[in-house]
Design a protein around this motif. Structure first.
Motif, PDB file in Angstrom:
ATOM      1  N   ALA A 143       0.833  -1.207   0.000  1.00 38.06           N
ATOM      2  CA  ALA A 143       0.000   0.000   0.000  1.00 38.06           C
ATOM      3  C   ALA A 143       0.866   1.255   0.000  1.00 38.06           C
ATOM      4  O   ALA A 143       0.604   2.207  -0.754  1.00 38.06           O
ATOM      5  CB  ALA A 143      -0.931  -0.004   1.212  1.00 38.06           C
ATOM      6  N   VAL A 144       1.901   1.263   0.816  1.00 38.78           N
ATOM      7  CA  VAL A 144       2.778   2.435   0.896  1.00 38.78           C
ATOM      8  C   VAL A 144       3.511   2.637  -0.426  1.00 38.78           C
ATOM      9  O   VAL A 144       3.596   3.765  -0.931  1.00 38.78           O
ATOM     10  CB  VAL A 144       3.777   2.277   2.063  1.00 38.78           C
ATOM     11  CG1 VAL A 144       4.852   3.347   1.997  1.00 38.78           C
ATOM     12  CG2 VAL A 144       3.048   2.350   3.392  1.00 38.78           C
ATOM     13  N   GLU A 182       1.128   4.107  -3.038  1.00 36.86           N
ATOM     14  CA  GLU A 182       0.880   5.537  -2.838  1.00 36.86           C
ATOM     15  C   GLU A 182       2.109   6.365  -3.173  1.00 36.86           C
ATOM     16  O   GLU A 182       2.000   7.464  -3.729  1.00 36.86           O
ATOM     17  CB  GLU A 182       0.457   5.806  -1.390  1.00 36.86           C
ATOM     18  CG  GLU A 182      -0.934   5.314  -1.049  1.00 36.86           C
ATOM     19  CD  GLU A 182      -2.035   6.047  -1.796  1.00 36.86           C
ATOM     20  OE1 GLU A 182      -1.791   7.111  -2.392  1.00 36.86           O
ATOM     21  OE2 GLU A 182      -3.169   5.533  -1.791  1.00 36.86           O
ATOM     22  N   LEU A 183       3.278   5.843  -2.846  1.00 30.42           N
ATOM     23  CA  LEU A 183       4.512   6.564  -3.183  1.00 30.42           C
ATOM     24  C   LEU A 183       4.665   6.668  -4.696  1.00 30.42           C
ATOM     25  O   LEU A 183       5.030   7.730  -5.228  1.00 30.42           O
ATOM     26  CB  LEU A 183       5.704   5.830  -2.569  1.00 30.42           C
ATOM     27  CG  LEU A 183       7.032   6.553  -2.624  1.00 30.42           C
ATOM     28  CD1 LEU A 183       6.958   7.878  -1.892  1.00 30.42           C
ATOM     29  CD2 LEU A 183       8.131   5.694  -2.009  1.00 30.42           C
ATOM     30  N   VAL A 212      -3.699   9.515  -9.691  1.00 32.67           N
ATOM     31  CA  VAL A 212      -4.694   9.571  -8.611  1.00 32.67           C
ATOM     32  C   VAL A 212      -5.537   8.296  -8.636  1.00 32.67           C
ATOM     33  O   VAL A 212      -5.886   7.739  -7.587  1.00 32.67           O
ATOM     34  CB  VAL A 212      -5.588  10.820  -8.751  1.00 32.67           C
ATOM     35  CG1 VAL A 212      -6.707  10.807  -7.727  1.00 32.67           C
ATOM     36  CG2 VAL A 212      -4.767  12.070  -8.598  1.00 32.67           C
ATOM     37  N   ALA A 221       2.248   6.653  -6.851  1.00 27.70           N
ATOM     38  CA  ALA A 221       1.234   7.618  -7.313  1.00 27.70           C
ATOM     39  C   ALA A 221       1.716   9.047  -7.072  1.00 27.70           C
ATOM     40  O   ALA A 221       1.587   9.916  -7.947  1.00 27.70           O
ATOM     41  CB  ALA A 221      -0.086   7.366  -6.583  1.00 27.70           C
ATOM     42  N   ALA A 222       2.283   9.305  -5.897  1.00 27.15           N
ATOM     43  CA  ALA A 222       2.747  10.661  -5.588  1.00 27.15           C
ATOM     44  C   ALA A 222       3.905  11.070  -6.486  1.00 27.15           C
ATOM     45  O   ALA A 222       3.967  12.206  -6.973  1.00 27.15           O
ATOM     46  CB  ALA A 222       3.157  10.745  -4.119  1.00 27.15           C
ATOM     47  N   ALA A 269      -4.064   1.091  -2.837  1.00 29.45           N
ATOM     48  CA  ALA A 269      -3.735   1.196  -1.414  1.00 29.45           C
ATOM     49  C   ALA A 269      -4.936   0.995  -0.492  1.00 29.45           C
ATOM     50  O   ALA A 269      -4.815   0.277   0.518  1.00 29.45           O
ATOM     51  CB  ALA A 269      -3.048   2.528  -1.133  1.00 29.45           C
ATOM     52  N   PRO A 270      -6.105   1.598  -0.762  1.00 28.70           N
ATOM     53  CA  PRO A 270      -7.242   1.337   0.139  1.00 28.70           C
ATOM     54  C   PRO A 270      -7.611  -0.147   0.212  1.00 28.70           C
ATOM     55  O   PRO A 270      -7.912  -0.659   1.298  1.00 28.70           O
ATOM     56  CB  PRO A 270      -8.374   2.153  -0.480  1.00 28.70           C
ATOM     57  CG  PRO A 270      -7.717   3.222  -1.250  1.00 28.70           C
ATOM     58  CD  PRO A 270      -6.463   2.618  -1.763  1.00 28.70           C
ATOM     59  N   GLY A 281      -3.622   5.647  -6.923  1.00 28.39           N
ATOM     60  CA  GLY A 281      -3.618   5.834  -5.472  1.00 28.39           C
ATOM     61  C   GLY A 281      -4.960   5.553  -4.823  1.00 28.39           C
ATOM     62  O   GLY A 281      -5.020   5.201  -3.648  1.00 28.39           O
ATOM     63  N   SER A 282      -6.035   5.708  -5.568  1.00 25.59           N
ATOM     64  CA  SER A 282      -7.363   5.562  -4.955  1.00 25.59           C
ATOM     65  C   SER A 282      -7.893   4.133  -5.036  1.00 25.59           C
ATOM     66  O   SER A 282      -8.940   3.840  -4.482  1.00 25.59           O
ATOM     67  CB  SER A 282      -8.360   6.516  -5.610  1.00 25.59           C
ATOM     68  OG  SER A 282      -8.618   6.122  -6.927  1.00 25.59           O
ATOM     69  N   GLY A 308     -13.688   7.986  -5.930  1.00 26.09           N
ATOM     70  CA  GLY A 308     -12.457   8.294  -6.664  1.00 26.09           C
ATOM     71  C   GLY A 308     -12.686   8.506  -8.156  1.00 26.09           C
ATOM     72  O   GLY A 308     -12.303   9.552  -8.700  1.00 26.09           O
TER      73      GLY A 308
END
Lengths: 107, 83
Positions: free
Chosen positions: A15-16, A19-20, A39, A22-23, A46-47, A42-43, A78
């Motif tokens: 998950a981390v 998101e990383l 986005v 995605a960022a 990870a969730p 990321g949406s 999302g």
């Protein structure tokens, strides 16, 4: 560390990392429409990973139901938000182009 | 310090690239970064609740997930019509 703890740790790390990624994708892309793709990443990823990790930890439990609600909310809203942001971006850029052409034709 | 708290801290670090985009880019790009930052914050709060062993703290994450939808829609509408 039991197998379950290892599975939870792997899911949280996944998950981390998602998101990383995605960022970083958002930071490296040039325009808003390209950034919106990340986005989406990321949406979704990870969730789901966090929700599965919580379910593995607690089983059927109020905490698990809440995290499933949170993940479900993010998954449902999302794509709607992504679509609306893309629409707003495109319409805004079209309006700005029209204004610029109007100013050029007047001057 | 358990794996949940480590993951929550790592999620907070993910906010840094979103912040950079918010500071340096145009209006539409800022909204995109804000969307991702909201998702990351929701997950960080949920992970913090698990790490601290306080399930009631998940309500904060749930409220943010609920409020993010109309909030981001309001920003997108404002961006489209008035900015």
């Amino acid at each position: 560390m039991s197998g379950l703890d290892l599975a939870i740790a792997v899911l949280l790390a996944f998950a981390v990392v998602a998101e990383l990624a995605a960022a970083l994708g958002i930071a490296l892309m040039r325009n808003a429409l390209d950034r919106l793709h990340f986005v989406g990443l990321g949406s979704i990823v990870a969730p789901c990973a966090v929700a599965v990790a919580v379910w593995l930890r607690h089983g059927l439990d109020p905490s698990s139901v809440k995290i499933a609600l949170i993940a479900g909310l993010i998954l449902l809203t999302g794509p709607v938000l992504t679509h609306e942001t893309a629409r707003a971006t495109v319409r805004r850029s079209e309006a700005l182009e029209r204004d610029a052409k109007g100013r050029e034709s007047r001057s | 310090m358990n794996e949940w708290l480590v993951a929550a801290l790592a999620m907070l670090a993910v906010l840094i690239p979103c912040g950079v985009v918010c500071l340096r880019s145009g209006r539409s790009d800022r909204l995109v970064a804000l969307e991702l930052a909201t998702i990351v914050t929701v997950l960080a709060l949920a992970l913090l609740a698990e790490g601290l062993g306080r399930p009631s703290d998940q309500d904060t994450a749930l409220m943010l997930a609920l409020l993010a939808f109309p909030g981001t829609l309001a920003f997108a509408t404002t961006l489209e019509r008035w900015l």
